[in-house]
Design a protein around this motif. Structure first.
Motif, PDB file in Angstrom:
ATOM      1  N   MET A 386       1.592 -32.626  24.219  1.00  0.00           N
ATOM      2  CA  MET A 386       1.274 -31.537  25.147  1.00  0.00           C
ATOM      3  C   MET A 386       2.360 -30.458  25.127  1.00  0.00           C
ATOM      4  O   MET A 386       2.067 -29.258  25.115  1.00  0.00           O
ATOM      5  N   GLU A 387       3.630 -30.899  25.115  1.00  0.00           N
ATOM      6  CA  GLU A 387       4.721 -29.929  25.132  1.00  0.00           C
ATOM      7  C   GLU A 387       4.822 -29.185  23.803  1.00  0.00           C
ATOM      8  O   GLU A 387       5.089 -27.975  23.783  1.00  0.00           O
ATOM      9  N   THR A 391      -0.530 -27.321  25.321  1.00  0.00           N
ATOM     10  CA  THR A 391      -1.953 -27.494  25.609  1.00  0.00           C
ATOM     11  C   THR A 391      -2.131 -28.630  26.615  1.00  0.00           C
ATOM     12  O   THR A 391      -1.665 -29.746  26.379  1.00  0.00           O
ATOM     13  N   THR A 392      -2.811 -28.332  27.713  1.00  0.00           N
ATOM     14  CA  THR A 392      -3.065 -29.356  28.734  1.00  0.00           C
ATOM     15  C   THR A 392      -4.547 -29.616  28.947  1.00  0.00           C
ATOM     16  O   THR A 392      -4.909 -30.555  29.651  1.00  0.00           O
ATOM     17  N   ALA A 395      -6.087 -33.248  28.261  1.00  0.00           N
ATOM     18  CA  ALA A 395      -5.408 -34.385  28.874  1.00  0.00           C
ATOM     19  C   ALA A 395      -6.311 -35.596  28.995  1.00  0.00           C
ATOM     20  O   ALA A 395      -5.904 -36.726  28.663  1.00  0.00           O
TER      21      ALA A 395
END
Length: 436
Positions: A386-387, A391-392, A395
């Motif tokens: 994600m980091e 992009t979240t 999830a």
């Protein structure tokens, strides 16, 4: 009351030392990344120049990678502890099974890593950076006359800062310490780790900038009807993770079996093979960042994706078997992206409807899921990806696929890769590791 004051004073002291050591790995790790970036660009320019040469110009990348691998292996002969990733050693120290790394491994890991990774071996920058951070943390604690327990804690915390620096992923670096190495969440461990990570990443960004490692355009959250696709993908990825772990250990066994060949010669032979791959296509070798970005940009026909997946699945463990300084994470992320894109091609044939973001979504989810299956640190894998991609929106499918992949690998009886590597390290001859 006095015990509480002693505990508080000890924690404050650890945090102050974490600031000092965190700044150290921030600048050292940032410089390592900066040098590797320039070497990657030089390698691409060299390959372009070679292709324009008359005659057998393909021999040049073979010679370059073989020479880099051999030189890195020669450094390892001088400083045995600098071999491989180093993360397994950091874990062994944290568990009280080995002595903390001395500061002399720092130049060995730095130079050896540049030679190995810069010449094109399929290795990651995170292993050397974690180990260099651990050495800086342990030395800082030793010089401050901490007891053995706190020296180990500081080496682990600053090692996590090294991972955060390597991937520009501060939360992932901290989680790696707590989930993979310490396997516990205690105030005395959490606070120094967060301090070291924050300072380390802040200092490294002064050197390499603060943009995410991968640039990804907006991705719409996949519809809930696609969730079974990600569950099935997680099952398959768990199987792939088990096979990849066995391939790594098999490559190490095969190289160890060649007892009559010197380690430098073995590294040169493997380097020559990887150099030949580079001469054919630059994306077949190297750490994998360029390949991952190309995939996330939407490039690559499926036949080429499949070929790269097979080549790197074999050549990556071979590169690690050279024992040159270098890690497994970065190549693993590229492999997960390739696997995700390949599965997306099959999915589009069997799942009705138009799903324009599925290819990129499965590539990103594949990074986290394969990481989880191999390393067995699912939360760390999800957060790092994600980091790195900023992009979240993925999830939910990322968590589902990663959880299933980890479960399948566990049910298959495949141990986490760093447990296996730590067992191998402890079973072999132990190099002198005590701090000066």
């Amino acid at each position: 009351m006095a015990d509480a004051e002693d505990t508080t004073a000890g924690l404050v002291r650890l945090c102050v030392l974490a600031v000092v050591a965190g700044a150290g790995i921030g600048f050292v790790g940032g410089a390592f990344r900066w040098c590797l970036g320039h070497l990657d660009r030089w390698r691409v320019e060299m390959l372009g120049w070679v292709h324009d040469l008359p005659g057998p110009g393909w021999l040049i990348p073979i010679a370059v990678t073989a020479g880099g691998a051999a030189a890195a292996a020669a450094i390892v002969r001088l400083v045995p502890l600098s071999a491989g990733s180093g993360i397994q050693h950091v874990e062994a120290v944290d568990h009280g099974e080995a002595q903390p790394p001395a500061l002399r491994i720092l130049p060995a890991k730095f130079v050896g890593g540049l030679l190995a990774i810069g010449s094109g071996l399929i290795l990651g920058r995170e292993g050397p950076t974690v180990h260099m951070g651990a050495a800086i943390g342990a030395t800082t604690g030793h010089r401050a006359r901490l007891d053995d327990t706190d020296v180990r804690l500081l080496q682990t915390s600053v090692g996590g800062a090294g991972l955060a620096v390597a991937f520009n992923a501060p939360i992932g670096g901290a989680l790696f310490v707590l989930e993979e190495v310490m396997k516990t969440v205690r105030l005395r461990a959490v606070v120094p780790t967060l301090v070291a990570v924050a300072v380390g990443v802040g200092c490294s960004r002064l050197v390499v900038g603060d943009r995410p490692d991968f640039l990804v355009g907006p991705i719409d959250p996949p519809s809930l009807e696609l969730l079974p696709v990600f569950v099935v993908f997680g099952v398959l990825t768990g199987v792939v993770g088990v096979l990849y772990n066995r391939t790594i250990l098999g490559a190490l066994d095969a190289v160890d079996f060649m007892r009559n060949v010197s380690p430098v010669t073995k590294a040169a032979l493997i380097g020559a093979f990887v150099g030949a791959l580079l001469a054919i296509d630059p994306l077949t070798a190297g750490g994998g960042d360029t390949l991952s970005q190309r995939i996330l940009d939407g490039g690559g026909a499926l036949p080429m994706i499949a070929a790269l997946l097979v080549i790197r699945f074999v050549a990556g463990p071979m590169s690690y078997a050279t024992a040159a300084p270098g890690g497994l994470f970065a190549p693993l992320l590229a492999l997960g992206a390739l696997w995700g894109v390949l599965c997306s091609g099959v999915t589009e044939l069997v799942v009705p409807g138009d799903h324009p973001s599925l290819r990129i979504a499965l590539a990103i989810v594949g990074m986290a899921a394969l990481f989880g299956a191999v390393v067995r640190a699912p939360i760390t894998g999800v957060v790092i990806v994600m980091e790195m991609t900023a992009t979240t929106t993925l999830a939910v499918p990322m968590l589902a696929a990663t959880a299933i992949a980890v479960l399948i690998a566990h049910l298959a009886g495949s141990p986490p890769i760093y447990d296996s590597l730590r067992d191998r390290m402890l079973a072999g001859p132990r190099p002198p590791t005590a701090l000066p």
